[in-house]
Design an enzyme around this catalytic site. Structure first.
Site, mmCIF file in Angstrom:
data_model
loop_
_atom_site.group_PDB
_atom_site.id
_atom_site.type_symbol
_atom_site.label_atom_id
_atom_site.label_comp_id
_atom_site.label_asym_id
_atom_site.label_seq_id
_atom_site.Cartn_x
_atom_site.Cartn_y
_atom_site.Cartn_z
ATOM 1 N N LYS A 40 1.139 -13.931 5.838
ATOM 2 C CA LYS A 40 1.321 -14.907 4.762
ATOM 3 C C LYS A 40 2.807 -15.277 4.722
ATOM 4 O O LYS A 40 3.463 -15.272 3.678
ATOM 5 C CB LYS A 40 0.835 -14.254 3.457
ATOM 6 C CG LYS A 40 0.702 -15.180 2.288
ATOM 7 C CD LYS A 40 -0.450 -16.165 2.405
ATOM 8 C CE LYS A 40 -0.386 -17.153 1.265
ATOM 9 N NZ LYS A 40 -1.133 -18.375 1.506
ATOM 10 N N ASP B 286 -6.819 -5.292 4.895
ATOM 11 C CA ASP B 286 -7.830 -4.624 4.079
ATOM 12 C C ASP B 286 -8.891 -5.637 3.660
ATOM 13 O O ASP B 286 -10.097 -5.445 3.858
ATOM 14 C CB ASP B 286 -7.126 -4.022 2.848
ATOM 15 C CG ASP B 286 -8.050 -3.151 2.021
ATOM 16 O OD1 ASP B 286 -9.143 -2.799 2.509
ATOM 17 O OD2 ASP B 286 -7.682 -2.815 0.892
ATOM 18 N N ASP C 8 -4.772 -17.014 4.546
ATOM 19 C CA ASP C 8 -5.862 -17.745 3.877
ATOM 20 C C ASP C 8 -6.624 -18.620 4.865
ATOM 21 O O ASP C 8 -7.851 -18.707 4.835
ATOM 22 C CB ASP C 8 -5.361 -18.555 2.669
ATOM 23 C CG ASP C 8 -3.998 -19.185 2.887
ATOM 24 O OD1 ASP C 8 -3.409 -18.971 3.970
ATOM 25 O OD2 ASP C 8 -3.515 -19.896 2.002
ATOM 26 N N TYR D 171 0.798 -1.223 0.000
ATOM 27 C CA TYR D 171 0.000 0.000 0.000
ATOM 28 C C TYR D 171 0.827 1.266 0.000
ATOM 29 O O TYR D 171 0.281 2.356 -0.149
ATOM 30 C CB TYR D 171 -0.869 0.027 1.258
ATOM 31 C CG TYR D 171 -2.248 -0.448 1.006
ATOM 32 C CD1 TYR D 171 -2.477 -1.792 0.803
ATOM 33 C CD2 TYR D 171 -3.319 0.430 0.968
ATOM 34 C CE1 TYR D 171 -3.747 -2.252 0.573
ATOM 35 C CE2 TYR D 171 -4.579 -0.027 0.734
ATOM 36 C CZ TYR D 171 -4.794 -1.365 0.536
ATOM 37 O OH TYR D 171 -6.044 -1.810 0.311
#
Ligand code: NAD
Length: 406
Positions: free
Chosen positions: A227, A297, A273, A161
């Site tokens: 992740k 987000d 995930d 971002y």
């Protein structure tokens, strides 16, 4: 820009919120900034102010009161000053330390990507906080929305971002590709390039805020969402820095998932995930989530959908120098001035603001009354079309019902 500080021009009886050694020092009658917002902003702000003032009056009977101070941003600011985000507004937010804002339309060709993003950047509001809790009466797509009670702390300043990217084929992208080739990276020629910076300092300050929040409210766990199985040195480091922070700064107060100790806050982690699955399958196992920017987000919006959608989801952007509470949806310009849309998101953000001031009783009354009003069945158009037998009322009439439900 006016040189006089807002602090020298406070409304009669108002005092500023200050930062003390133990956190915020909140007077009985604080001055709090508000930006009403563009499009439907004025409608939902009017409704929100009515409800927040009523909650404070109901609980504290005149002893406490918020003096709302208008600050200009967006189209109203542009009309009056020629700027979308006047420097005086930024300075006033810093001086007042606490503000609430309606949604702001992103100006087309306004010189920056978004006023909302600019505010977060200039004030270094590094944590985007989204409580996700179902209110009885709100239509939800899942079977047991009452099991969801989570607060997401999303890092707000780093990650993909940060906007460090170069378009394919530009000299800058070619230069970066050449540099990376020198480091042994094999990348398809003429690729576009984006950079994902994540630092120890900025990851730790976000996770620290999440842990402090969880400890203060006696929550059972903080989950580091990442992740890191794939992005080892960015997302994986976020996880490692989180555990390190817990060990170094909160040693006696926290424990691991493998070695649970009664009365201690559990620090655990989940791969992003898997976290999306967990949120649907085992929501009751999660209380506070700390996430990097991009995954946070996605996760914030997915969780909001689980309990009724963005129209009802509150949020805040908080840093060390200021806190801004805001509606999570946009300015919905097609309904501007129609007194039609749901004020729920800004109202619940206002409840977060009351909690931030330490006014817990008033903060608790707001969602309670909102839920009662929805269950009574006179609601704005978005809820009316989802609730069988409900009657559609205007934004202002709905606000009135909420006040009556207190
Ligand atoms: P939006 O959130 O304004 O609208 C999306 C949909 O949701 C529309 O159908 C709208 O009518 C509906 N909606 C939004 N708020 C609602 C409410 N309170 N009650 C009932 N229905 C509601 O998103 P958009 O149309 O993509 O964006 C409009 C403008 O808002 C753009 O300029 C965008 O940049 C800006 N925006 C601002 C913020 C912010 O201030 N934080 C956030 C998102 C978008």
């Amino acid at each position: 820009m006016s040189q006089t500080s807002i602090l020298e021009n406070l409304p009669a009886g108002a005092q500023a919120v200050k930062k003390g050694p133990q956190g915020l020092q909140v007077p009985e009658q604080p001055a709090v900034g508000f930006i009403e917002g563009d499009g439907t902003g004025p409608d939902i702000w009017r409704a929100t102010r009515l409800i927040l003032d009523a909650a404070v009056a109901k609980v504290y009977g005149g002893r406490r009161k918020i003096h709302w101070v208008e600050l200009l941003a967006g189209e109203k600011a542009f009309d009056q000053t020629g700027e979308y985000l006047p420097a005086a507004t930024v300075r006033d937010i810093k001086d007042l330390m606490v503000a609430i804002k309606g949604p702001l339309t992103t100006p087309v060709g306004g010189g920056f990507r978004s006023i909302n993003v600019a505010l977060r950047q200039v004030l270094d509001l590094y944590a985007c906080i989204r409580p996700v809790r179902w209110l009885k009466g709100v239509p939800s797509p899942v079977k047991m929305p009452e099991l969801v009670d989570m607060v997401v702390f999303r890092e707000n300043t780093e990650d993909l971002y940060a906007g460090i990217e170069w378009a394919a084929g530009t000299p800058e992208a070619e230069k970066v590709l050449q540099f990376l080739a020198g480091l042994g990276a094999e990348i398809e020629p003429r690729s576009a390039i984006g950079v994902k910076p994540m630092s120890e300092r900025k990851s730790k300050r976000l996770i620290r805020m999440a842990v402090q929040y969880a400890l203060e409210r006696k929550k059972a766990s903080v989950t580091l969402v990442h992740k890191g199985n794939i992005m080892k040195y960015t997302e994986g480091a976020f996880r490692d820095w989180g555990y390190e922070l817990a060990r170094e700064e909160f040693a006696g107060l926290t424990c691991s998932e493998e070695d649970k100790q009664s009365g201690k806050l559990v620090i655990k982690d989940r791969i992003a995930d898997n976290m999306f699955q967990q949120a649907l399958l085992r929501p009751a196992d999660y209380q506070v989530l700390a996430t990097p920017n991009l995954n946070g987000d996605y996760l914030s919006d997915a969780l909001a959908a689980q309990v009724g959608g963005l129209g009802m989801a509150p949020g805040a952007n908080i840093g060390d120098q200021a806190a801004i509470f805001e509606a999570t949806h946009g300015s919905a310009p097609k309904y501007a001035g129609q007194d039609k849309v749901n004020p729920g998101s800004l109202v619940l953000s206002g409840a977060m603001l009351l909690e931030h001031l330490g006014w817990k009783e008033a903060a608790g009354l707001v969602p309670q009354a909102l839920s009662r009003a929805i269950q009574a069945g006179e609601v704005t158009y978005d809820l009316a079309r989802q609730i069988m037998g409900a009657t559609q009322v205007s934004c202002s009439a709905f606000a009135q019902r909420v006040v009556e439900a207190m």
